[in-house]
Design a protein around this motif. Structure first.
Motif, short mmCIF file in Angstrom:
data_model
loop_
_atom_site.label_atom_id
_atom_site.label_comp_id
_atom_site.label_asym_id
_atom_site.label_seq_id
_atom_site.Cartn_x
_atom_site.Cartn_y
_atom_site.Cartn_z
N ASN A 248 52.85 19.44 -4.76
CA ASN A 248 54.11 19.40 -4.04
C ASN A 248 55.19 18.82 -4.94
OD1 ASN A 248 56.23 18.07 -2.28
ND2 ASN A 248 55.07 19.17 -0.71
N ALA A 249 56.27 19.58 -5.16
CA ALA A 249 57.34 19.12 -6.03
C ALA A 249 58.04 17.89 -5.45
CB ALA A 249 58.36 20.24 -6.25
N GLY A 250 58.14 17.82 -4.12
CA GLY A 250 58.78 16.67 -3.50
C GLY A 250 58.06 15.37 -3.82
N ILE A 251 56.72 15.40 -3.74
CA ILE A 251 55.94 14.21 -4.08
C ILE A 251 56.13 13.85 -5.55
CG2 ILE A 251 53.59 13.27 -4.26
CD1 ILE A 251 52.84 15.00 -1.86
N PHE A 252 56.18 14.87 -6.42
CA PHE A 252 56.40 14.63 -7.86
C PHE A 252 57.71 13.88 -8.07
CE2 PHE A 252 57.92 15.60 -12.07
CZ PHE A 252 56.78 15.62 -12.86
N PHE A 253 58.79 14.34 -7.43
CA PHE A 253 60.09 13.68 -7.61
C PHE A 253 60.08 12.26 -7.06
CE2 PHE A 253 61.80 18.07 -8.09
CZ PHE A 253 62.53 17.86 -9.25
N ILE A 254 59.42 12.06 -5.94
CA ILE A 254 59.35 10.71 -5.38
C ILE A 254 58.62 9.77 -6.33
CG2 ILE A 254 58.30 9.33 -3.54
CD1 ILE A 254 58.85 11.67 -1.64
N LEU A 255 57.49 10.21 -6.88
CA LEU A 255 56.70 9.35 -7.76
C LEU A 255 57.41 9.07 -9.08
CD1 LEU A 255 53.12 10.76 -7.09
CD2 LEU A 255 54.01 8.50 -6.47
N ILE A 256 58.09 10.06 -9.63
CA ILE A 256 58.80 9.79 -10.89
C ILE A 256 59.95 8.81 -10.63
CG2 ILE A 256 60.47 11.72 -10.77
CD1 ILE A 256 60.12 12.10 -13.74
N SER A 257 60.57 8.91 -9.46
CA SER A 257 61.65 7.99 -9.12
C SER A 257 61.14 6.58 -8.88
CB SER A 257 62.39 8.50 -7.88
OG SER A 257 62.92 9.78 -8.11
N VAL A 258 59.99 6.46 -8.21
CA VAL A 258 59.38 5.14 -8.01
C VAL A 258 59.07 4.50 -9.35
CG1 VAL A 258 57.31 3.96 -7.15
CG2 VAL A 258 58.45 5.67 -5.73
N GLY A 259 58.54 5.29 -10.28
CA GLY A 259 58.25 4.77 -11.61
C GLY A 259 59.50 4.30 -12.33
N ILE A 260 60.58 5.10 -12.24
CA ILE A 260 61.82 4.73 -12.91
C ILE A 260 62.40 3.44 -12.32
CG2 ILE A 260 64.23 5.40 -13.31
CD1 ILE A 260 63.29 8.29 -13.53
N VAL A 261 62.45 3.36 -11.00
CA VAL A 261 63.01 2.17 -10.34
C VAL A 261 62.18 0.94 -10.69
CG1 VAL A 261 63.42 1.07 -8.11
CG2 VAL A 261 64.10 3.45 -8.46
N LEU A 262 60.86 1.05 -10.65
CA LEU A 262 60.00 -0.08 -11.00
C LEU A 262 60.24 -0.51 -12.44
CD1 LEU A 262 57.66 -2.00 -10.33
CD2 LEU A 262 56.07 -0.20 -11.02
N ALA A 263 60.33 0.45 -13.36
CA ALA A 263 60.54 0.11 -14.77
C ALA A 263 61.90 -0.54 -14.99
CB ALA A 263 60.42 1.38 -15.63
N ARG A 264 62.91 -0.06 -14.29
CA ARG A 264 64.24 -0.67 -14.43
C ARG A 264 64.24 -2.11 -13.94
NH1 ARG A 264 68.84 2.26 -15.61
NH2 ARG A 264 68.57 4.51 -15.92
N ILE A 265 63.55 -2.37 -12.84
CA ILE A 265 63.47 -3.74 -12.33
C ILE A 265 62.74 -4.64 -13.32
CG2 ILE A 265 62.47 -5.19 -10.52
CD1 ILE A 265 62.96 -2.84 -8.57
N LEU A 266 61.62 -4.14 -13.84
CA LEU A 266 60.83 -4.94 -14.78
C LEU A 266 61.55 -5.17 -16.11
CD1 LEU A 266 57.29 -3.30 -14.25
CD2 LEU A 266 58.08 -5.53 -13.42
N SER A 267 62.38 -4.19 -16.51
CA SER A 267 63.02 -4.29 -17.84
C SER A 267 64.39 -4.96 -17.81
CB SER A 267 63.18 -2.88 -18.44
OG SER A 267 64.08 -2.10 -17.68
N ALA A 268 64.97 -5.16 -16.61
CA ALA A 268 66.35 -5.65 -16.51
C ALA A 268 66.54 -6.98 -17.24
CB ALA A 268 66.75 -5.78 -15.05
N LYS A 269 65.69 -7.95 -16.94
CA LYS A 269 65.85 -9.26 -17.57
C LYS A 269 65.44 -9.22 -19.04
CE LYS A 269 65.50 -11.90 -13.31
NZ LYS A 269 64.80 -12.97 -12.54
#
Length: 397
Positions: A248-269
């Protein structure tokens, strides 16, 4: 320690929240169309995959062409009026798609849309940088970019749902109204005083007002990452329709976005602490592994794991590069730095989109992602031996 923490200037001010939401809704309306347009071009306008890839790349190419000029305009004039005008034009074109019933009209609108998107993203991100305090700029850039990542999680899902349950016209109008709300949030923003224009006579016109020349040794890996992003983003909808396993392409987009958001939070500081090169190393390695795995994907679980890994990689790499370029720029060149970042990112996306359609028409999806991994390896080697040391020697802050 507590006293130090309490003295940190606030980041999530009213103005930052407003510019965050304007960016969120701009990208939400943009991502609503991304997985659906290949179907629109092939089913409604009668193109094949090769032609669809070229047509889709025109949006990014037009945004790319306007980027250098948008950086100059943003540095020359007040950010907010420019942002309002271009964002408004960006909104209206969505409604124009309803009457674009021929391929020629669609191409014209996509080119104009790319121009509006190119200036809007540069002016919006530069407004956001002005609103942030310098002490929290790296962190702020990471969080501001999360708006686009959240939009990536929900925009494609909304677009695919509308396409399956309604019509393309309803989809275009939904994108129009969501972007219109984003336009209204800009009206409420009170820009920072430093966004007022410098009188033209004090601005020297040179190539460095359009492209940040001192940043050019650092952009090769950014360009290669853009190629992979374009190849992945525009064709994953078609990919999930052709796999021998259910996905499902929708699930793919959700998971890639979750990964990006998590990485941005972890990398911000980490970015606030100046660990820019480390973040690019980490993101590059994860992306290379992810695209190699993509080329040999065998089942849905593997596909969704790859999506999450791609999100982590892009989430580490893109804010680090944007911070890197801003740290190489003078204060009066922030718009130019942002424009340079988006120029090379968009060039990569446009190239990846254009060749992606040709590759999947002549070969297979596996070749597309394998070639993307090859580009990333070349960019990473260049970054290790050239870009990293150059940045450490030439950064201004």
């Amino acid at each position: 320690m507590n006293n130090t923490l309490t003295k940190r200037p606030p980041l999530w001010t009213k103005n930052f929240i407003l510019v965050f939401f304007s960016n969120l809704l701009l990208f939400f309306s943009f991502y609503m169309l991304i997985p659906v347009l290949p179907f629109y071009l092939t089913d409604n306008l009668g193109t094949n995959n090769s032609v669809a890839g070229i047509v889709l790349s025109l949006y990014t190419i037009s945004a790319l062409l306007i980027r250098p000029f948008s950086g100059f305009l943003v540095d020359m004039f007040a950010r907010k009026p420019l942002y309002l005008i271009c964002y408004g034009f960006f909104c209206v074109i969505f409604a124009g798609y309803v009457v674009a019933v021929t391929l020629t009209l669609f191409i014209i609108l996509r080119i104009l849309h790319g121009f509006a998107f190119g200036i809007s993203t540069v002016s919006g991100s530069t407004m956001a940088v002005d609103i942030m305090t310098s002490e929290r700029r790296g962190e702020g850039i990471g969080y501001f970019g999360m708006a686009a990542n959240i939009a990536m999680a929900i925009g494609p899902v909304a677009g695919l749902w509308i396409q399956k349950n309604h019509s393309f016209d309803i989809l275009f109008l939904a994108a129009f109204f969501s972007s219109l709300i984003g336009f209204l949030t800009i009206v409420l923003i009170k820009p920072a005083e430093k966004t007022h224009p410098v009188p033209p006579k004090k601005q020297a016109i040179s190539l460095d007002r359009f492209i940040l020349i001192r940043a050019l040794p650092c952009v090769a890996m950014l360009l290669m990452a853009g190629i992979g992003y374009g190849a992945m983003l525009n064709y994953v909808g078609l990919y999930t329709e052709t796999t021998p396993f259910s996905s499902n392409a929708g699930i793919f987009f959700i998971l890639i976005s979750v990964g990006i958001v998590l990485a941005r939070i972890l990398s911000a500081k980490m970015l606030n602490k100046g660990k820019i090169v480390v973040m690019i190393y980490a993101g590059s390695i994860i992306l290379i592994i992810s695209f190699l795995l993509f080329a040999f994907c065998k089942n849905a679980i593997m596909l969704y794991t790859i999506a999450f890994m791609l999100g982590i990689g892009f989430g580490y790499l893109t804010p680090a590069f944007q911070t890197m370029l801003i740290n190489l720029a003078e204060h009066n060149q922030r718009g130019t730095a942002n424009a340079t970042y988006f120029t090379f990112w968009d060039f990569g996306i446009g190239f990846g989109t254009a060749i992606g359609g040709i590759i999947i028409e002549k070969l297979k999806f596996q070749w597309l992602y394998g070639i993307s991994a090859g580009f990333l390896v070349l960019g990473f080697i260049y970054f290790i031996f050239i870009s990293a040391s150059y940045f450490e020697k030439n950064k201004l802050r």
